[in-house]
Scaffold this motif. Structure first.
Motif, PDB file in Angstrom:
ATOM      1  N   LEU A 431     -35.759 129.302 -51.521  1.00 39.08           N
ATOM      2  CA  LEU A 431     -36.597 128.209 -52.017  1.00 39.08           C
ATOM      3  C   LEU A 431     -37.163 127.336 -50.916  1.00 39.08           C
ATOM      4  N   ILE A 432     -36.721 127.523 -49.688  1.00 39.30           N
ATOM      5  CA  ILE A 432     -37.319 126.774 -48.591  1.00 39.30           C
ATOM      6  C   ILE A 432     -38.810 127.083 -48.467  1.00 39.30           C
ATOM      7  N   VAL A 433     -39.208 128.283 -48.886  1.00 41.70           N
ATOM      8  CA  VAL A 433     -40.621 128.658 -48.801  1.00 41.70           C
ATOM      9  C   VAL A 433     -41.468 127.765 -49.706  1.00 41.70           C
ATOM     10  N   LEU A 434     -41.002 127.529 -50.921  1.00 47.36           N
ATOM     11  CA  LEU A 434     -41.749 126.670 -51.845  1.00 47.36           C
ATOM     12  C   LEU A 434     -41.599 125.198 -51.493  1.00 47.36           C
ATOM     13  N   SER A 435     -40.372 124.799 -51.217  1.00 45.30           N
ATOM     14  CA  SER A 435     -40.069 123.374 -51.086  1.00 45.30           C
ATOM     15  C   SER A 435     -40.459 122.786 -49.740  1.00 45.30           C
ATOM     16  N   ASP A 436     -40.504 123.611 -48.714  1.00 46.30           N
ATOM     17  CA  ASP A 436     -40.802 123.080 -47.383  1.00 46.30           C
ATOM     18  C   ASP A 436     -42.023 123.736 -46.744  1.00 46.30           C
ATOM     19  N   VAL A 437     -42.033 125.080 -46.647  1.00 39.73           N
ATOM     20  CA  VAL A 437     -43.127 125.744 -45.945  1.00 39.73           C
ATOM     21  C   VAL A 437     -44.457 125.482 -46.657  1.00 39.73           C
ATOM     22  N   HIS A 438     -44.533 125.846 -47.927  1.00 43.72           N
ATOM     23  CA  HIS A 438     -45.795 125.642 -48.652  1.00 43.72           C
ATOM     24  C   HIS A 438     -46.115 124.163 -48.818  1.00 43.72           C
ATOM     25  N   ARG A 439     -45.088 123.345 -48.975  1.00 45.07           N
ATOM     26  CA  ARG A 439     -45.312 121.903 -49.139  1.00 45.07           C
ATOM     27  C   ARG A 439     -45.989 121.311 -47.914  1.00 45.07           C
ATOM     28  N   VAL A 440     -45.487 121.653 -46.739  1.00 46.18           N
ATOM     29  CA  VAL A 440     -46.026 121.011 -45.545  1.00 46.18           C
ATOM     30  C   VAL A 440     -47.326 121.657 -45.086  1.00 46.18           C
ATOM     31  N   PHE A 441     -47.567 122.910 -45.462  1.00 41.82           N
ATOM     32  CA  PHE A 441     -48.866 123.516 -45.166  1.00 41.82           C
ATOM     33  C   PHE A 441     -50.005 122.620 -45.655  1.00 41.82           C
ATOM     34  N   ALA A 442     -49.818 122.012 -46.829  1.00 44.40           N
ATOM     35  CA  ALA A 442     -50.880 121.203 -47.426  1.00 44.40           C
ATOM     36  C   ALA A 442     -51.234 120.003 -46.556  1.00 44.40           C
ATOM     37  N   VAL A 443     -50.241 119.448 -45.877  1.00 45.44           N
ATOM     38  CA  VAL A 443     -50.474 118.284 -45.014  1.00 45.44           C
ATOM     39  C   VAL A 443     -50.936 118.726 -43.639  1.00 45.44           C
ATOM     40  N   ASP A 444     -50.316 119.772 -43.123  1.00 49.36           N
ATOM     41  CA  ASP A 444     -50.590 120.202 -41.751  1.00 49.36           C
ATOM     42  C   ASP A 444     -51.935 120.914 -41.626  1.00 49.36           C
ATOM     43  N   ALA A 445     -52.575 121.190 -42.746  1.00 50.45           N
ATOM     44  CA  ALA A 445     -53.903 121.805 -42.724  1.00 50.45           C
ATOM     45  C   ALA A 445     -55.010 120.757 -42.646  1.00 50.45           C
ATOM     46  N   LEU A 446     -54.641 119.481 -42.567  1.00 50.64           N
ATOM     47  CA  LEU A 446     -55.623 118.414 -42.459  1.00 50.64           C
ATOM     48  C   LEU A 446     -55.874 118.080 -40.993  1.00 50.64           C
ATOM     49  N   ALA A 447     -57.090 117.699 -40.683  1.00 44.63           N
ATOM     50  CA  ALA A 447     -57.410 117.295 -39.312  1.00 44.63           C
ATOM     51  C   ALA A 447     -56.690 116.006 -38.941  1.00 44.63           C
ATOM     52  N   SER A 448     -56.240 115.255 -39.935  1.00 48.07           N
ATOM     53  CA  SER A 448     -55.499 114.016 -39.696  1.00 48.07           C
ATOM     54  C   SER A 448     -53.995 114.234 -39.666  1.00 48.07           C
ATOM     55  N   SER A 449     -53.564 115.485 -39.565  1.00 45.08           N
ATOM     56  CA  SER A 449     -52.141 115.755 -39.379  1.00 45.08           C
ATOM     57  C   SER A 449     -51.720 115.271 -37.992  1.00 45.08           C
ATOM     58  N   HIS A 450     -50.482 115.516 -37.644  1.00 44.22           N
ATOM     59  CA  HIS A 450     -50.014 115.103 -36.317  1.00 44.22           C
ATOM     60  C   HIS A 450     -48.970 116.100 -35.825  1.00 44.22           C
ATOM     61  N   PRO A 451     -48.751 116.168 -34.520  1.00 39.46           N
ATOM     62  CA  PRO A 451     -47.760 117.101 -33.982  1.00 39.46           C
ATOM     63  C   PRO A 451     -46.348 116.708 -34.405  1.00 39.46           C
ATOM     64  N   LEU A 452     -45.435 117.653 -34.279  1.00 41.49           N
ATOM     65  CA  LEU A 452     -44.041 117.341 -34.568  1.00 41.49           C
ATOM     66  C   LEU A 452     -43.519 116.260 -33.635  1.00 41.49           C
ATOM     67  N   SER A 453     -43.744 116.443 -32.359  1.00 39.25           N
ATOM     68  CA  SER A 453     -43.246 115.481 -31.381  1.00 39.25           C
ATOM     69  C   SER A 453     -44.386 114.608 -30.900  1.00 39.25           C
ATOM     70  N   SER A 454     -44.188 113.313 -30.990  1.00 38.22           N
ATOM     71  CA  SER A 454     -45.183 112.364 -30.501  1.00 38.22           C
ATOM     72  C   SER A 454     -44.831 111.952 -29.078  1.00 38.22           C
ATOM     73  N   LYS A 455     -45.770 111.343 -28.396  1.00 35.04           N
ATOM     74  CA  LYS A 455     -45.474 110.772 -27.089  1.00 35.04           C
ATOM     75  C   LYS A 455     -44.618 109.526 -27.288  1.00 35.04           C
ATOM     76  N   GLU A 456     -43.624 109.390 -26.446  1.00 32.20           N
ATOM     77  CA  GLU A 456     -42.691 108.274 -26.617  1.00 32.20           C
ATOM     78  C   GLU A 456     -43.410 106.934 -26.602  1.00 32.20           C
ATOM     79  N   GLU A 457     -44.396 106.793 -25.739  1.00 33.13           N
ATOM     80  CA  GLU A 457     -45.095 105.509 -25.626  1.00 33.13           C
ATOM     81  C   GLU A 457     -45.960 105.208 -26.847  1.00 33.13           C
TER      82      GLU A 457
END
Length: 958
Positions: A431-457
């Protein structure tokens, strides 16, 4: 029927076929880096409760002084704290406030000479000490401490500032002592109060939620995760109440303080730990317990809940999950006890406080009379998530919040492993495929998404930190770590994980430290990978987005490009594409945005042979095919769908619908993946289809497409409805399988939603029987959907009955089902009344306010009402429900997800402009994502509405 050519291994389509050399080319994603900056939304100090002097507060504009910076200087390092807190569980008759008083002494080491002490403090008022200052300073070891020259509270950056008349000496130790008062408010952050009714009496719990930056609301502290220390906690509390904290109880005695007979509980010192993991609670809760291998496990909750056995499931599953993680990490549980407590008011789902985990009641308490199988699964997975943190996050902690994704992504991945250990029959790992992979695809497919790791500053302010608690950090983090574990093999992954935990135990680390230990495991085992773990994974971590990999089965060419839901959206900071030879780089220009990875002769197929990539969706990417292969896959679905694995049937549907939204394939092709569903009986493909069709409802439930779409989907779901009617002996029994129980809900939900009369009669009959007999005949699995459909079909009578049941519900899980269903009514006046209730904590608990508004917005009748409500009251909602609330992004997304007209887009932009001063807190990025999504929706409808309408109409023709 042709044979199927399955391409497995997830990290690279060609990992099995062409070996590791080609793997790195897929891992080098064509994605981009985009960074958003959150606005500052800081809270003001409360009144002092009438017990202490109110200190001066600065209001000047930020300068370059150390106290105007959000990060602590490196000059002072805490060693241990002695903290005594006395929460008052009765209202102060003079001020009308609930307060707590406290004393704190922190021992710190001076790492660099300084004449300045900065320590975090927010909404605390201090009793003035010698020389009228807010604290006192003493030195250890015979060296005289400098005097405090001036002291004040710096409101914006949340510091207690102490300027000294001399310098603290390097490597010397000092004590800083304070006496303070704070409000035990109902704001769900820091040291706060939760209220509930029991036997007609209002009861108060004093409890905590420190993550990420609210320990400073409970006592002055160096409130950064790397500032680990040992904590000696003492709680003063009313006689007859129980005090809990991270450590074991050391001693408890009755004392008289200031004329009050109270109890004083002293706890054993904690291990060296971060402030955000602290917890202290005073309540009159009961508990159940057992001991496993010397570890005391206790479940605390309201006394009636414990008496009703609602803590039993959690107690029974905690032990096995804890033992699983000990084996997984090859490390004993680091503490002598594991307390878990269910709170009536809690903003998050749960919090991994070390040794004292806090939960919403719905996330810990299970009652088979009221709880569905999904409630049961949520309890198992959340317990596993929090227990996973006892090592990964608590024993070894992130250095700074920009690495939050590693902490939460890891726990979000292994929660499925822990829950599988607790309930192996469920196949919950799928169920990780439905609950996490497919769920986050919807957000990460936007140009306003962001990387996993941000710059500390870039992550400095509390609101910026809170904004990181999103689907990217949790679900994308889980998805890429699952991919990495599969790619390296679980054996190598856990080997690196174990040495990482051993080296950094009781300390802090970053994600690059984990990569180093995984690389050590790779080297030690001789695992053949094409590049270093760091080179492979940094591509996924430091860039936003993910690729769509296209397999052309006529040429054998495999190519990739950055997947954007709106291919016309502006990407401001492009990354570099890495191509097949590992040496050729070029920028992703609009006319050259495709990277040819390699050609595989074995990929060429003909006739009825077909190719299927990314088996079990272990890879974090979408897959597209040439038209010929799509046609062959559709043919397999229509003639022998079981030839394709269940997870990949769900994948085909989800990929197709999203590829269509990105204009990579036609929308009609995506719709054709649903034609076989009248023969499908498995949960995952159906859930994938229902989730994607929800977008069609959002776009078309106000248009002429709605009727033909309803007719088509009703025909598709009727066989599934009939199947479960037969399987359950006309709804008398419950399906045996976990997934079957889920799919029965889908069958009833979609059948009723599409107007199947038999379904609507059934749900109305059950609900009316409940109203008439006061005995609820509806199985807990079906209650949410039955309540919703019956309330939607009814009027004020049904709504009022459900509201009375909600107000009288003593089981939080049952109350949640009713709270959701009350938003389903089609009566605007009832929905408006319900919206007003969300601002009254006596009607709707603060923890539930934002999700209730979103429920109402999900209703086509309620959407515009909810939007008007949020716009009109944004300042109040934002102030009352917390700029740092993790739920604010959900609120913004929830009330705007149906937006698909130019008028709605302009309203949304105006909303952003009008509230720039108020701010959006953790919903800041969500506002921009909503604007981007609305623009994409407008274009999608313009391009697809007629084709979709024509297709649905054509499918209804004999």
């Amino acid at each position: 029927m042709g044979k199927g050519f399955f391409i497995s291994k997830a990290v690279g389509i060609a990992a099995i076929i062409v070996g590791a050399g080609a793997l790195a080319t897929i891992i080098a994603l064509s994605v981009v880096y985009s960074q958003e900056k959150a606005k500052n939304n800081d809270n003001v100090l409360p009144t002092d409760g009438g017990t202490t002097s109110k200190p001066p507060v600065t209001t000047t504009a930020p300068s370059n002084e150390p106290w105007d910076k959000y990060r602590l200087p490196k000059s002072l390092v805490p060693d241990h704290y002695n903290v005594t807190l006395w929460p008052r569980l009765k209202q102060n008759l003079t001020t009308g406030l609930f307060i707590f008083t406290g004393q704190s002494t922190v021992e710190f080491v001076c790492a660099e000479e300084t004449d300045l002490i900065l320590i975090h403090s927010n909404k605390l008022n201090y009793t003035k000490r010698e020389n009228n200052h807010l604290a006192s300073l003493t030195s250890l070891g015979g060296v005289k401490a400098p005097s405090i020259k001036s002291s004040w509270l710096q409101q914006v950056t949340q510091y207690l500032v102490l300027q000294l008349d001399g310098k603290l000496m390097k490597d010397h130790r000092y004590h800083l002592h304070t006496d303070f008062t704070g409000e035990l408010a109902d704001d769900l952050g820091g040291f706060y109060r939760s209220e509930y009714m029991e036997d007609g009496v209002k009861k108060v719990v004093a409890t905590t939620q420190m993550q990420p930056t609210d320990a400073r609301k409970a006592f002055p502290c160096f409130d950064e995760p790397a500032m680990k220390a040992i904590f000696h906690i003492t709680l003063i509390h009313d006689l007859g109440t129980v005090a809990l904290s991270n450590g074991e109880e050391k001693e408890s005695s009755n004392v008289n303080i200031e004329g009050h007979d109270v109890q004083k509980t002293v706890f054993q010192p904690t291990e060296k730990m971060s402030t955000y993991l602290l917890a202290f609670i005073v309540s009159d809760f009961s508990f159940i317990n057992n001991t496993i291998d010397g570890v005391l496990i206790r479940i605390f909750a309201r006394t009636p809940a414990i008496a009703a056995g609602q803590g039993d499931y959690a107690l029974n599953k905690t032990g096995p999950i804890l033992k699983f993680f000990e084996k997984y990490y090859n490390s004993s549980y680091p503490l002598p006890k594991s307390d878990q407590i269910a709170l009536p008011d809690f903003n998050a789902g749960a919090m991994e406080n070390w040794g004292l985990i806090t939960y919403r009641e719905t996330a810990l308490l299970y009652d088979e009379t009221f709880s569905s199988n999904s409630n049961k699964q949520r309890i198992a997975t959340i317990i596993a998530h929090e227990l996973a943190h006892m090592w990964f996050g608590n024993l070894v902690t992130l250095r700074w919040w920009n690495d939050l994704w590693l902490n939460e992504g890891f726990a979000s991945y292994v929660e499925y492993l822990g829950a599988h250990e607790a309930e192996p029959e469920w196949n919950v790992k799928d169920l990780i495929v439905l609950s996490d992979v497919h769920r986050v695809f919807a957000v990460d497919a936007l140009a306003s998404s962001h990387p996993l790791s941000s710059k500390e500053e870039d992550i400095q302010k509390p609101a910026q930190i809170s904004e990181l608690f999103d689907a990217i950090s949790y679900s994308k983090g889980a998805s890429v770590l699952r991919m990495l574990s599969d790619f390296l093999t679980e054996k190598v992954f856990t080997m690196g994980l174990r040495t990482y935990l051993a080296e950094f135990a009781f300390g802090n680390a970053g994600y690059t430290d984990l990569w180093s230990h995984l690389q050590m495991a790779v080297d030690a085992t001789g695992t053949d990978i094409p590049e270093t773990v760091s080179n492979i994974m940094n591509t996924w971590v430091l860039q936003m987005g993910f690729p769509v990999v296209t397999v052309n089965t006529s040429t054998g060419i495999i190519s990739q490009k950055h997947f954007l839901l709106d291919p016309d959206s502006e990407v401001t900071t492009p990354s570099i594409y890495k191509c097949v030879d590992g040496l050729s780089y070029f920028p992703p220009l609009r006319t050259i945005n495709l990277c040819i990875l390699f050609t595989i002769d074995e990929m060429k197929v003909s006739g009825s042979d077909w190719v299927l990539a990314n088996i079990n969706v272990v890879g974090y990417y979408r897959v597209n095919y040439d038209q010929g292969n799509w046609e062959r896959l559709l043919g397999v679905l229509s003639t022998n769908h079981v030839a394709i694995p269940v997870i990949n049937r769900a994948q085909l549907v989800d990929d197709a619908f999203n590829l269509a939204r990105a204009k990579i394939i036609s929308t009609v092709l995506a719709l054709r993946t649903t034609k076989y569903l009248n023969k499908e009986r498995e949960y995952m493909p159906w859930e994938s289809a229902v989730g994607n069709l929800d977008f069609f409802y959002l776009m078309f439930d106000r248009s002429e497409v709605y009727g033909p779409m309803q007719d088509y989907l009703r025909n598709q779901v009727t066989p599934l409805f009939t199947h479960y009617k037969s399987l359950t002996d006309n709804w008398k029994n419950v399906p045996v399988g976990h997934m079957d129980q889920y799919n029965q809900v889908n069958a009833i939900s979609l059948a009723c939603r599409t107007g199947l009369r038999e379904c609507q009669n059934l749900t109305n009959q059950w609900f009316n029987q409940w109203m008439e007999t006061k005995l609820n005949p509806i199985h807990p699995n079906l209650r949410s959907t039955v309540y919703c459909n019956a309330i939607a079909a009814g009027g004020a009578k049904e709504w009022e009955f459900a509201w009375s049941q909600f107000k009288n519900a003593s089981i939080a899980i049952e109350a949640d089902k009713l709270r959701y269903a009350l938003a389903c009514t089609k009566q605007p006046w009832l929905l408006n009344r319900y919206l007003e209730y969300t601002l009254d904590p006596n009607m709707i608990r603060k923890q539930d306010a934002t999700s209730t508004i979103v429920y109402i917005a999900n209703n086509v009748i309620g959407q515009s009402l909810a939007w008007d409500f949020v716009r009109a009251r944004w300042s109040y909602i934002f102030t009352q429900y917390g700029g740092g609330s993790f739920s604010f992004s959900n609120l913004v997304n929830g009330v705007t997800e149906r937006f698909s007209t130019e008028y709605e887009l302009q309203q949304l932009k105006q909303f952003k402009e009008d509230n720039a001063e108020v701010g959006f807190g953790s919903g800041t990025l969500a506002v921009d994502q909503s604007i981007e999504r609305t623009i994409a929706n407008i274009k999608w409808i313009a391009e697809n509405k007629q084709n979709v309408l024509d297709w649905f109409k054509a499918e209804e023709k004999p």
